[in-house]
Design a protein around this motif. Sequence first.
Motif, PDB file in Angstrom:
ATOM      1  N   ALA A   1      49.117  33.353  50.203  1.00 48.50           N
ATOM      2  CA  ALA A   1      47.878  33.585  49.474  1.00 48.50           C
ATOM      3  C   ALA A   1      46.772  33.976  50.454  1.00 48.50           C
ATOM      4  O   ALA A   1      47.016  34.244  51.630  1.00 48.50           O
ATOM      5  N   TRP A   2      45.544  34.016  49.949  1.00 48.57           N
ATOM      6  CA  TRP A   2      44.378  34.356  50.749  1.00 48.57           C
ATOM      7  C   TRP A   2      43.303  33.306  50.494  1.00 48.57           C
ATOM      8  O   TRP A   2      43.265  32.675  49.433  1.00 48.57           O
ATOM      9  N   LYS A   3      42.423  33.123  51.474  1.00 45.18           N
ATOM     10  CA  LYS A   3      41.281  32.231  51.332  1.00 45.18           C
ATOM     11  C   LYS A   3      40.009  33.069  51.367  1.00 45.18           C
ATOM     12  O   LYS A   3      39.782  33.841  52.299  1.00 45.18           O
ATOM     13  N   ALA A   4      39.184  32.888  50.336  1.00 45.50           N
ATOM     14  CA  ALA A   4      37.911  33.591  50.262  1.00 45.50           C
ATOM     15  C   ALA A   4      36.782  32.570  50.386  1.00 45.50           C
ATOM     16  O   ALA A   4      36.779  31.560  49.686  1.00 45.50           O
ATOM     17  N   ALA A   5      35.824  32.821  51.289  1.00 43.80           N
ATOM     18  CA  ALA A   5      34.688  31.925  51.494  1.00 43.80           C
ATOM     19  C   ALA A   5      33.491  32.469  50.711  1.00 43.80           C
ATOM     20  O   ALA A   5      32.867  33.457  51.120  1.00 43.80           O
ATOM     21  N   VAL A   6      33.180  31.833  49.582  1.00 43.19           N
ATOM     22  CA  VAL A   6      32.139  32.311  48.681  1.00 43.19           C
ATOM     23  C   VAL A   6      30.851  31.525  48.923  1.00 43.19           C
ATOM     24  O   VAL A   6      30.847  30.287  48.820  1.00 43.19           O
ATOM     25  N   HIS A   7      29.777  32.226  49.231  1.00 44.46           N
ATOM     26  CA  HIS A   7      28.467  31.589  49.417  1.00 44.46           C
ATOM     27  C   HIS A   7      27.791  31.455  48.047  1.00 44.46           C
ATOM     28  O   HIS A   7      27.545  32.442  47.359  1.00 44.46           O
ATOM     29  N   ASN A   8      27.500  30.224  47.680  1.00 47.47           N
ATOM     30  CA  ASN A   8      27.011  29.934  46.335  1.00 47.47           C
ATOM     31  C   ASN A   8      25.493  30.071  46.239  1.00 47.47           C
ATOM     32  O   ASN A   8      24.762  29.784  47.194  1.00 47.47           O
ATOM     33  N   PRO A   9      25.005  30.451  45.055  1.00 45.14           N
ATOM     34  CA  PRO A   9      23.557  30.526  44.826  1.00 45.14           C
ATOM     35  C   PRO A   9      22.964  29.128  44.610  1.00 45.14           C
ATOM     36  O   PRO A   9      23.683  28.121  44.637  1.00 45.14           O
ATOM     37  N   ALA A  10      21.678  29.085  44.328  1.00 46.30           N
ATOM     38  CA  ALA A  10      21.002  27.809  44.098  1.00 46.30           C
ATOM     39  C   ALA A  10      21.257  27.271  42.701  1.00 46.30           C
ATOM     40  O   ALA A  10      21.127  26.065  42.467  1.00 46.30           O
ATOM     41  N   SER A  11      21.609  28.136  41.769  1.00 44.07           N
ATOM     42  CA  SER A  11      21.831  27.690  40.388  1.00 44.07           C
ATOM     43  C   SER A  11      22.637  28.753  39.658  1.00 44.07           C
ATOM     44  O   SER A  11      22.940  29.822  40.197  1.00 44.07           O
ATOM     45  N   GLY A  12      22.987  28.453  38.408  1.00 43.80           N
ATOM     46  CA  GLY A  12      23.681  29.443  37.579  1.00 43.80           C
ATOM     47  C   GLY A  12      25.188  29.332  37.657  1.00 43.80           C
ATOM     48  O   GLY A  12      25.758  28.241  37.587  1.00 43.80           O
ATOM     49  N   ALA A  13      25.837  30.466  37.801  1.00 41.66           N
ATOM     50  CA  ALA A  13      27.296  30.522  37.835  1.00 41.66           C
ATOM     51  C   ALA A  13      27.727  31.665  38.740  1.00 41.66           C
ATOM     52  O   ALA A  13      26.947  32.575  39.044  1.00 41.66           O
ATOM     53  N   VAL A  14      28.989  31.627  39.168  1.00 39.30           N
ATOM     54  CA  VAL A  14      29.543  32.630  40.067  1.00 39.30           C
ATOM     55  C   VAL A  14      30.619  33.422  39.347  1.00 39.30           C
ATOM     56  O   VAL A  14      31.503  32.835  38.703  1.00 39.30           O
ATOM     57  N   ALA A  15      30.542  34.749  39.410  1.00 41.91           N
ATOM     58  CA  ALA A  15      31.614  35.617  38.942  1.00 41.91           C
ATOM     59  C   ALA A  15      32.436  36.052  40.140  1.00 41.91           C
ATOM     60  O   ALA A  15      31.910  36.212  41.253  1.00 41.91           O
ATOM     61  N   LEU A  16      33.730  36.242  39.937  1.00 49.71           N
ATOM     62  CA  LEU A  16      34.635  36.630  41.022  1.00 49.71           C
ATOM     63  C   LEU A  16      35.377  37.902  40.659  1.00 49.71           C
ATOM     64  O   LEU A  16      35.773  38.096  39.501  1.00 49.71           O
ATOM     65  N   ARG A  17      35.571  38.744  41.669  1.00 51.74           N
ATOM     66  CA  ARG A  17      36.304  39.993  41.473  1.00 51.74           C
ATOM     67  C   ARG A  17      37.275  40.190  42.633  1.00 51.74           C
ATOM     68  O   ARG A  17      36.952  39.899  43.785  1.00 51.74           O
ATOM     69  N   SER A  18      38.466  40.662  42.300  1.00 47.27           N
ATOM     70  CA  SER A  18      39.465  40.965  43.337  1.00 47.27           C
ATOM     71  C   SER A  18      39.966  42.382  43.163  1.00 47.27           C
ATOM     72  O   SER A  18      39.942  42.940  42.055  1.00 47.27           O
ATOM     73  N   GLN A  19      40.423  42.955  44.258  1.00 52.85           N
ATOM     74  CA  GLN A  19      41.086  44.263  44.216  1.00 52.85           C
ATOM     75  C   GLN A  19      42.332  44.194  45.075  1.00 52.85           C
ATOM     76  O   GLN A  19      42.268  43.886  46.266  1.00 52.85           O
ATOM     77  N   VAL A  20      43.472  44.470  44.447  1.00 53.08           N
ATOM     78  CA  VAL A  20      44.750  44.503  45.152  1.00 53.08           C
ATOM     79  C   VAL A  20      45.212  45.951  45.243  1.00 53.08           C
ATOM     80  O   VAL A  20      45.286  46.646  44.216  1.00 53.08           O
ATOM     81  N   THR A  21      45.505  46.398  46.438  1.00 53.78           N
ATOM     82  CA  THR A  21      46.147  47.703  46.644  1.00 53.78           C
ATOM     83  C   THR A  21      47.604  47.440  46.974  1.00 53.78           C
ATOM     84  O   THR A  21      47.908  46.624  47.848  1.00 53.78           O
ATOM     85  N   ASP A  22      48.512  48.106  46.247  1.00 51.63           N
ATOM     86  CA  ASP A  22      49.929  47.784  46.421  1.00 51.63           C
ATOM     87  C   ASP A  22      50.685  48.910  47.111  1.00 51.63           C
ATOM     88  O   ASP A  22      50.197  50.028  47.253  1.00 51.63           O
ATOM     89  N   SER A  23      51.911  48.583  47.506  1.00 57.14           N
ATOM     90  CA  SER A  23      52.729  49.515  48.293  1.00 57.14           C
ATOM     91  C   SER A  23      53.241  50.683  47.475  1.00 57.14           C
ATOM     92  O   SER A  23      53.716  51.674  48.050  1.00 57.14           O
TER      93      SER A  23
END
Length: 526
Positions: free
Chosen positions: A488-510
């Motif tokens: 797998a992979w580890k992503a270090a997400v810096h969080n805001p002061a409030s609200g919510a976080v959306a996440l997006r990924s992009q996989v390029t395949d062989s």
Amino acid sequence: MSVRRPGRAPIVFVGVAVLAPLFVPAATAQAASSSLTVTTLGRHGAKVATTVTVVNATSGETRTVKSGKRLSLPAGRYIAMTDIYESVTDGLGTDTIGAQVVTVSGAKSVTLDARKGKPVKVSLDTPADVTGPARISAQVCAADLGMPSAYSVGGWNDAGSLYAIPNSSKLLQFGYMAQWSGNDNYVAVKNTTGIPAAPGGAFKRSKLATLRFSVRAGTQMGTQNDTALQPEPKVDDCTTDLYANVTDDSAPFTTTVHVTPGTWQPRDDVIANNGDVVSGGFPATRTLKAGQSFTQSFGRAVWSPMHYLPTVWQKSVNFVPDALIGDPDVGVWGADPTKETVVLSKGSTTIKKQTLTNWASSDASFAARIRSAGTYRLTVDAHRYRPGITFPSGMLSSRVTLDWRFKADPAKSVVASVFMTRFLPAGLDSRNRAQPNSTTSVTVSAGRGSQGPDIKFTKSTVKSLKVWASSDGGTTWKAVSVTRSGSAWKAAVHNPASGAVALRSQVTDSAGGTSVETVYRAYAIG
């Protein structure tokens, strides 16, 4: 006969296997020159009206009849079984479960007499916080028909008010579940061939296994969660699918249940604001030995696509929109209903656009015919959807989008060479919140769910994986540092002061494809 469960819909124990006919074919009816009449007596000797289940011991053909009424049958061997329930002015009354194996030829009459019933006695070296009697669910089943629990009658009552009429016939099984409630729950199940002369058993806490439920808040379509357990023996018997309610409460909560060793199905029913069960989670069964413990999570962020990938089949691009927003700890059987817009295009040409919903339907699907080989783009924009309820305020994973680009040839039936990703943030609290202005480590995995044996999987591996995060609902995105960690992979997400976080990924395949996945309101800040 149904089991009386306070505050819940009745659980019906009378069952019929799928292949057992519920009707009498004309040829059988013509041969029904014999009959059976079953009289049922209560614990004081008076007649008690019951519904009797009559099962053909050879074919499994099943009928029900009121006690005292003549039932026309072809000659043969049958099992007649019932729960004799007698109400009292105060309390639940008594249940007496009984069965007889009857050879029917001509006019046959039998009696099931509750006075012959023996109490189902159970004991546990209970801790001091368990003060009430055990509550017992019990069934008598037809043993030799492949699925004993499908041919059964049962009852539910407190210990001391549940009886079983002994019968040593090997054509019968007797199964029960006993449950003691205190700070923790204690659940024991036992199955026997025949109905014992002294039904019940003694259990010790030191010989039990432990299953813990960890139910988080914020991700589900309701705030009330009903957690439960069902035994799932490897070979179906008379304990199969007996039901132990563990805890009904508003999330978040944790609860512990100690169980007899064996295989168990944990489950979680989510209740909406109008009282409806709006979703349910059925994770993998767990086989536990004495002394073992396991924690089953429900409602952990992030909920995201679980299983289905686009396929090329019969000269069409196909997509099944089930399990687009689901619990990662449960899988396909823990996904919520969604409404989604699916678009297939090639270059600047839109081939097909369709809006679907899998609410109250399991066959909603997308299919678009393609005429030439090339690179295609399939996009999916899914929102949770359930008419008639109000979603909880601030519900997480409320929307998911997918954007797949892949090569397809109408002459080749394959699974598209694309991926789904799953995000598992560490360090969230029981309401799926990260600390303000903190950094959250998110494990990101890329996978391809099995699509069945009929369509070939294209060989494809991950060449690269990128992650972005948004704190303004997807208006702007910031690239996130990603490092490989095993598979797998580890992503270090810096969080805001409030609200919510959306996440997006992009996989390029062989194989030359790309897979972009976005989860809005992936987790909260609090």
